[in-house]
Write a protein that holds these residues in place. Sequence first.
Motif: not given
Length: 131
Positions: A38-41, A47-48, A62-64
């Motif tokens: 889900x990435x950085x959301x 969850x992380x 961090x993917x967003x």
Amino acid sequence: MARGSSSNIRTTVLVLLIGLICLTAVVRGAEWVVGDDKGWSLRVNDTFPGGRPIHAGDTLVFKYNPNFHDVVKVDEGSYNSCRVPNGAPRYKSGNDHIRIPHCKTDACKSFFICSVAAHCNDGMKVAIATE
């Protein structure tokens, strides 16, 4: 005899190269995508890291979408209050790689929040305790 010496040299070089590759993998550390698929959301803190053994030297990815989010490295008080202190490091690429620093104590913590709108209050924050 020359043939045996050449073979021994090649074997030695091969063993050294394999050792160097293994050492590089250990020194570099692991990469962890924050929020997994889900990435950085929003609600990422639910969850992380999820029991992952994160160590100093590991890298958080961090993917967003940078049009809607950012990543800010903050201290624990700012993490708890969802406030960005002056001069806090801010990342805006949408694919940020942040290495967890080594520290002088046994338990180190790193804190990250999204500073856009009320995203931090909606759970877009993560606290990392290294082992």
